[in-house]
Design a protein around this motif. Structure first.
Motif, short mmCIF file in Angstrom:
data_model
loop_
_atom_site.label_atom_id
_atom_site.label_comp_id
_atom_site.label_asym_id
_atom_site.label_seq_id
_atom_site.Cartn_x
_atom_site.Cartn_y
_atom_site.Cartn_z
N GLY A 115 0.82 -1.21 0.00
CA GLY A 115 0.00 0.00 0.00
C GLY A 115 0.85 1.26 0.00
N LEU A 116 1.87 1.29 0.84
CA LEU A 116 2.76 2.45 0.89
C LEU A 116 3.51 2.61 -0.43
CD1 LEU A 116 3.98 4.80 2.41
CD2 LEU A 116 5.65 3.21 3.42
N ALA A 117 3.96 1.50 -1.01
CA ALA A 117 4.66 1.56 -2.30
C ALA A 117 3.76 2.15 -3.37
CB ALA A 117 5.14 0.17 -2.70
N GLY A 118 2.49 1.74 -3.38
CA GLY A 118 1.56 2.27 -4.36
C GLY A 118 1.33 3.76 -4.22
N VAL A 119 1.29 4.25 -2.98
CA VAL A 119 1.14 5.68 -2.73
C VAL A 119 2.34 6.44 -3.29
CG1 VAL A 119 1.09 7.45 -0.93
CG2 VAL A 119 -0.36 5.42 -0.72
N LEU A 120 3.55 5.93 -3.03
CA LEU A 120 4.76 6.60 -3.52
C LEU A 120 4.79 6.64 -5.04
CD1 LEU A 120 7.41 5.08 -1.07
CD2 LEU A 120 6.22 7.27 -0.89
N VAL A 121 4.38 5.54 -5.68
CA VAL A 121 4.35 5.50 -7.14
C VAL A 121 3.36 6.52 -7.69
CG1 VAL A 121 3.68 4.09 -9.12
CG2 VAL A 121 5.16 3.12 -7.36
N ALA A 122 2.18 6.61 -7.09
CA ALA A 122 1.18 7.57 -7.54
C ALA A 122 1.70 9.00 -7.43
CB ALA A 122 -0.11 7.41 -6.74
N HIS A 123 2.32 9.32 -6.29
CA HIS A 123 2.89 10.65 -6.13
C HIS A 123 3.96 10.93 -7.19
CE1 HIS A 123 1.74 10.74 -1.56
NE2 HIS A 123 0.71 10.94 -2.35
N GLY A 124 4.80 9.93 -7.44
CA GLY A 124 5.85 10.10 -8.44
C GLY A 124 5.29 10.36 -9.82
N MET A 125 4.22 9.67 -10.18
CA MET A 125 3.64 9.84 -11.51
C MET A 125 3.08 11.25 -11.71
SD MET A 125 1.70 6.27 -12.47
CE MET A 125 0.58 6.26 -11.06
N PHE A 126 2.65 11.89 -10.62
CA PHE A 126 2.07 13.24 -10.73
C PHE A 126 3.03 14.33 -10.24
CE2 PHE A 126 -1.66 10.54 -10.99
CZ PHE A 126 -2.43 11.18 -11.94
N ASP A 127 4.32 13.97 -10.13
CA ASP A 127 5.36 14.93 -9.74
C ASP A 127 5.05 15.63 -8.42
OD1 ASP A 127 7.02 14.52 -12.03
OD2 ASP A 127 5.67 15.76 -13.21
N LEU A 128 4.54 14.87 -7.48
CA LEU A 128 4.27 15.38 -6.14
C LEU A 128 5.36 14.90 -5.19
CD1 LEU A 128 0.44 14.64 -5.91
CD2 LEU A 128 1.54 16.83 -6.43
N PRO A 129 5.53 15.56 -4.05
CA PRO A 129 6.46 15.04 -3.04
C PRO A 129 6.10 13.59 -2.71
CG PRO A 129 5.72 17.24 -2.44
CD PRO A 129 4.89 16.82 -3.63
N LEU A 130 7.10 12.72 -2.72
CA LEU A 130 6.81 11.29 -2.57
C LEU A 130 6.16 10.97 -1.23
CD1 LEU A 130 9.90 9.56 -4.20
CD2 LEU A 130 7.69 10.12 -5.23
N LEU A 131 6.70 11.50 -0.16
CA LEU A 131 6.18 11.17 1.17
C LEU A 131 5.49 12.39 1.75
CD1 LEU A 131 6.05 8.74 3.04
CD2 LEU A 131 8.08 9.61 4.21
N GLN A 132 4.22 12.26 2.06
CA GLN A 132 3.41 13.34 2.61
C GLN A 132 2.62 12.80 3.79
OE1 GLN A 132 0.72 14.62 -0.49
NE2 GLN A 132 2.23 14.31 -2.10
N MET A 133 2.09 13.71 4.58
CA MET A 133 1.14 13.33 5.63
C MET A 133 -0.17 14.05 5.35
SD MET A 133 2.71 11.13 7.41
CE MET A 133 1.43 10.89 8.64
N SER A 134 -1.25 13.30 5.33
CA SER A 134 -2.54 13.88 4.99
C SER A 134 -3.05 14.79 6.09
CB SER A 134 -3.56 12.77 4.74
OG SER A 134 -4.82 13.33 4.44
N SER A 135 -3.71 15.86 5.68
CA SER A 135 -4.36 16.76 6.62
C SER A 135 -5.88 16.66 6.52
CB SER A 135 -3.94 18.21 6.33
OG SER A 135 -4.27 18.58 5.01
N LYS A 136 -6.38 15.68 5.74
CA LYS A 136 -7.81 15.57 5.50
C LYS A 136 -8.50 14.86 6.66
CE LYS A 136 -11.04 14.79 1.76
NZ LYS A 136 -11.14 14.60 0.31
#
Length: 238
Positions: free
Chosen positions: A99-120
């Protein structure tokens, strides 16, 4: 699943969960970008890919590992005696890491910081109840077809999650690994880390209640029906 090794089964759980989270997070990002601020359109853009990828992943990986991609599902099959303690723990660890790997891949595909903490923020009794209901329904959706139509599980799960995105207040996480992973994405599908534990507790309660209901509801001739190899299951047949 007798022809697949433990390593293959664990790898299938890691890969499947990673692809599931890449889809959940990626489609959420894309939906939010293209919706012009319309949350309903963003949610729709998140819902359809998630339901579709579940059908694909379960069809592809069920013969290898049972295609759980969800610690609650693995826990249910452990309680049913169809997955031993060692493999159940290995599945759950693979799901969390995937699950964590998938999150990092998604962020990478959209040029976002790889590791984030949600504020939602996702909290409150309504959302906790929604997670219990969502997971309860998911477990029944898996166990019910295993009695008579195991090949229908993939489609049923995809359709159920598609519906549950819209009829639950929480948008149906229904998965502790998905919930934990989404805490590391400050995007449309994220969840604040403080809200993860109540969601997971509600999911586990829903799963256990569903297991009890299924044990009675799908019992025929005095015996509980078990899962054939081609459907999502956890049989230890190595």
């Amino acid at each position: 699943m007798a022809s697949y090794s433990s390593a293959q089964r664990i790898a299938a759980e890691f890969l499947g969960t990673a692809l599931l989270l890449a889809t959940v997070i990626g489609s959420g990002i894309m939906g939010a970008k293209l919706s012009g601020g319309n949350d309903a359109l963003a949610l729709l853009g998140n819902t359809l890919p998630t339901g579709a990828i579940l059908i694909v992943l379960i069809t592809m990986l069920a013969p290898v590992s049972g295609a759980h991609f969800n610690p609650a599902v693995s826990g249910v099959f452990w309680l049913r005696g169809e997955l031993n303690s060692r493999m159940a723990a290995a599945y759950m660890l693979a799901q969390l890491c995937g699950g964590l790997a998938g999150v990092l891949v998604a962020h990478g595909m959209f040029d976002l910081p790889l590791l984030q903490m949600s504020s939602k923020m996702r909290t409150g009794s309504g959302q906790w109840l929604a997670e219990g209901v969502a997971t309860f329904g998911l477990i029944l959706t898996i166990l019910g077809p295993l009695v008579a139509r195991p090949k229908a599980v993939a489609v049923n799960v995809g359709l159920y999650i598609t519906a549950a995105y819209w009829f639950t207040a929480s948008t149906s996480f229904a998965n502790p690994a998905v919930t934990a992973a989404r805490a590391f994405s400050d995007t449309f599908t994220g969840i604040r880390s403080d809200d993860v534990v109540p969601f997971v507790v509600a999911q586990l309660i829903g799963a256990v209640v569903a297991l009890g209901v299924a044990a009675w509801l799908f019992r025929t001739g005095g015996a509980i029906q078990t899962a054939p190899a081609e459907g999502p299951s956890g049989s230890d047949d190595e």
